[in-house]
Design a protein around this motif. Structure first.
Motif, mmCIF file in Angstrom:
data_model
loop_
_atom_site.group_PDB
_atom_site.id
_atom_site.type_symbol
_atom_site.label_atom_id
_atom_site.label_comp_id
_atom_site.label_asym_id
_atom_site.label_seq_id
_atom_site.Cartn_x
_atom_site.Cartn_y
_atom_site.Cartn_z
ATOM 1 N N ASN A 15 0.808 -1.208 0.000
ATOM 2 C CA ASN A 15 0.000 0.000 0.000
ATOM 3 C C ASN A 15 0.847 1.268 0.000
ATOM 4 O OD1 ASN A 15 -2.306 1.664 2.157
ATOM 5 N ND2 ASN A 15 -2.608 1.256 0.000
ATOM 6 N N LYS A 16 1.943 1.257 0.753
ATOM 7 C CA LYS A 16 2.726 2.478 0.936
ATOM 8 C C LYS A 16 3.933 2.576 0.009
ATOM 9 C CE LYS A 16 -0.038 3.600 4.296
ATOM 10 N NZ LYS A 16 -1.078 4.649 4.104
ATOM 11 N N GLN A 55 1.984 1.109 -4.112
ATOM 12 C CA GLN A 55 0.864 1.938 -4.546
ATOM 13 C C GLN A 55 1.005 3.381 -4.110
ATOM 14 O OE1 GLN A 55 -1.979 -0.729 -2.645
ATOM 15 N NE2 GLN A 55 -2.887 -1.176 -4.639
ATOM 16 N N GLN A 56 1.767 3.634 -3.057
ATOM 17 C CA GLN A 56 2.033 4.977 -2.526
ATOM 18 C C GLN A 56 0.737 5.708 -2.176
ATOM 19 O OE1 GLN A 56 4.798 5.910 -6.006
ATOM 20 N NE2 GLN A 56 5.952 6.795 -4.295
ATOM 21 N N ASP A 57 -0.150 5.003 -1.518
ATOM 22 C CA ASP A 57 -1.437 5.561 -1.124
ATOM 23 C C ASP A 57 -1.310 6.233 0.240
ATOM 24 O OD1 ASP A 57 -4.087 6.176 -0.731
ATOM 25 O OD2 ASP A 57 -4.735 4.115 -0.394
ATOM 26 N N GLY A 58 -1.368 7.572 0.271
ATOM 27 C CA GLY A 58 -1.237 8.296 1.528
ATOM 28 C C GLY A 58 0.039 7.956 2.258
ATOM 29 N N ASN A 116 -10.650 -0.004 1.255
ATOM 30 C CA ASN A 116 -9.222 0.331 1.160
ATOM 31 C C ASN A 116 -8.352 -0.895 0.941
ATOM 32 O OD1 ASN A 116 -7.172 2.268 1.129
ATOM 33 N ND2 ASN A 116 -6.672 1.941 3.274
ATOM 34 N N THR A 165 -5.763 -3.313 -0.648
ATOM 35 C CA THR A 165 -4.595 -3.084 -1.492
ATOM 36 C C THR A 165 -4.694 -3.829 -2.814
ATOM 37 O OG1 THR A 165 -3.451 -4.914 -0.403
ATOM 38 C CG2 THR A 165 -3.060 -2.707 0.460
ATOM 39 N N LYS A 176 -1.610 -2.451 -13.277
ATOM 40 C CA LYS A 176 -2.298 -2.708 -12.006
ATOM 41 C C LYS A 176 -1.928 -4.076 -11.440
ATOM 42 C CE LYS A 176 -4.525 1.157 -11.727
ATOM 43 N NZ LYS A 176 -4.182 2.154 -10.680
#
Length: 284
Positions: free
Chosen positions: A81-82, A85-88, A175, A177, A204
């Motif tokens: 996720n981080k 995907q670099q989500d938040g 949310n 991933t 994706k």
């Protein structure tokens, strides 16, 4: 949380269906927090536990719950996720770059674990992002009597809330991933995050845990999260509901109630819990 005929105490643990419970907060307290999802800060400001000791929480709330998941899957979810995907992910990536001394995009999953997550066992534990804190660090010294595996949140919450609310909030994982993604056909533990970023941006496509984890890293994660695995063993063996948690805490963490009004304990700072924030009138 109170409303829809339910009243229960919920302990927020990052990466454990926490977005779904944020959605539930918005359903139960519409208009209290801005945006589609409330921030943890706004939720905490409107918590119904102001000034309560752990013993008083047990007296006030008949149901006291938290959600757990496999610790290794939880760490891998943070990596995907981080770092991919670099989500938040701004705060976590900034912390990681400071600790690792290089661009986080260059880190493999192994390096992420051994250079960053491993700090949880040291006096530098506070340099690690809170999404990676062991699940037991978030828990209070109370008896939790509804402990839910993340895979079973929807079915378990049907015991507390109307089906319509559960359908709206819990039926589809929030949310995730992996939502909208496809499995990456080829991946290797030596591949850095930047490789996966490019695959995700183009197709994706995301790697699986089995593609990236090595036996050494699995062993290391089981050591770091030994208390979480013990907690899960107790939960699934039926022991947790009848006793309080007894876990090893990092240096500086203490679950004792604050001595002075308005003073936050180290455990509250680490877990985001604050029993001294004022309630907003008309809430709950």
């Amino acid at each position: 949380m109170e409303g829809e005929g339910a009243s229960f105490f919920y302990t927020h643990i990052r990466k454990n269906a926490s977005t779904s419970f944020k959605k539930l907060f918005q359903v139960l307290y519409p208009g209290v927090c801005p945006g589609d999802l409330p921030s943890i800060g706004c939720m905490t400001q409107n918590a119904q536990v102001k000034g309560l000791t752990p013993g008083e929480i047990e007296q006030k709330f008949a149901t006291r719950l938290f959600v757990y998941r496999d610790p290794i899957e939880r760490v891998f979810s943070v990596y995907k996720n981080k770092l991919i995907q670099q989500d938040g992910a701004e705060d976590l990536l900034a912390r990681l770059e400071t600790v690792a001394g290089r661009d986080p995009a260059l880190l493999t999953f192994d390096e992420f674990v051994h250079e960053f997550v491993s700090l949880l066992e040291t006096e530098r534990w506070s340099e690690v992002d809170g999404h990676l804190y062991p699940q037991v660090w978030h828990l209070l010294p109370i008896t939790y009597n509804k402990v839910i595996c993340m895979d079973n949140v929807y079915a378990e919450m049907l015991d507390l809330l109307p089906a319509g609310v559960c359908d709206e909030v819990f039926k589809e994982p929030s949310n995730s991933t992996t939502r909208g993604s496809v499995p990456l056909r080829w991946a290797d533990p030596d591949c850095p995050a930047v490789y996966f970023r490019k695959k995700y941006a183009r197709h994706k496509a995301l790697p699986s845990l089995s593609q990236l984890i090595t036996p050494t890293t699995e062993t290391r994660l089981r050591e770091i999260y030994a208390d979480d695995y013990q907690m899960i063993h107790d939960v699934e063996g039926g022991a947790l509901s009848s006793r309080r948690m007894a876990v090893a805490l990092p240096p500086g963490l203490d679950f004792s109630p604050p001595v002075m009004a308005g003073q936050r304990s180290p455990s509250e700072q680490a877990s985001g819990l604050n029993f001294d924030l004022a309630e907003q009138r008309g809430v709950g």
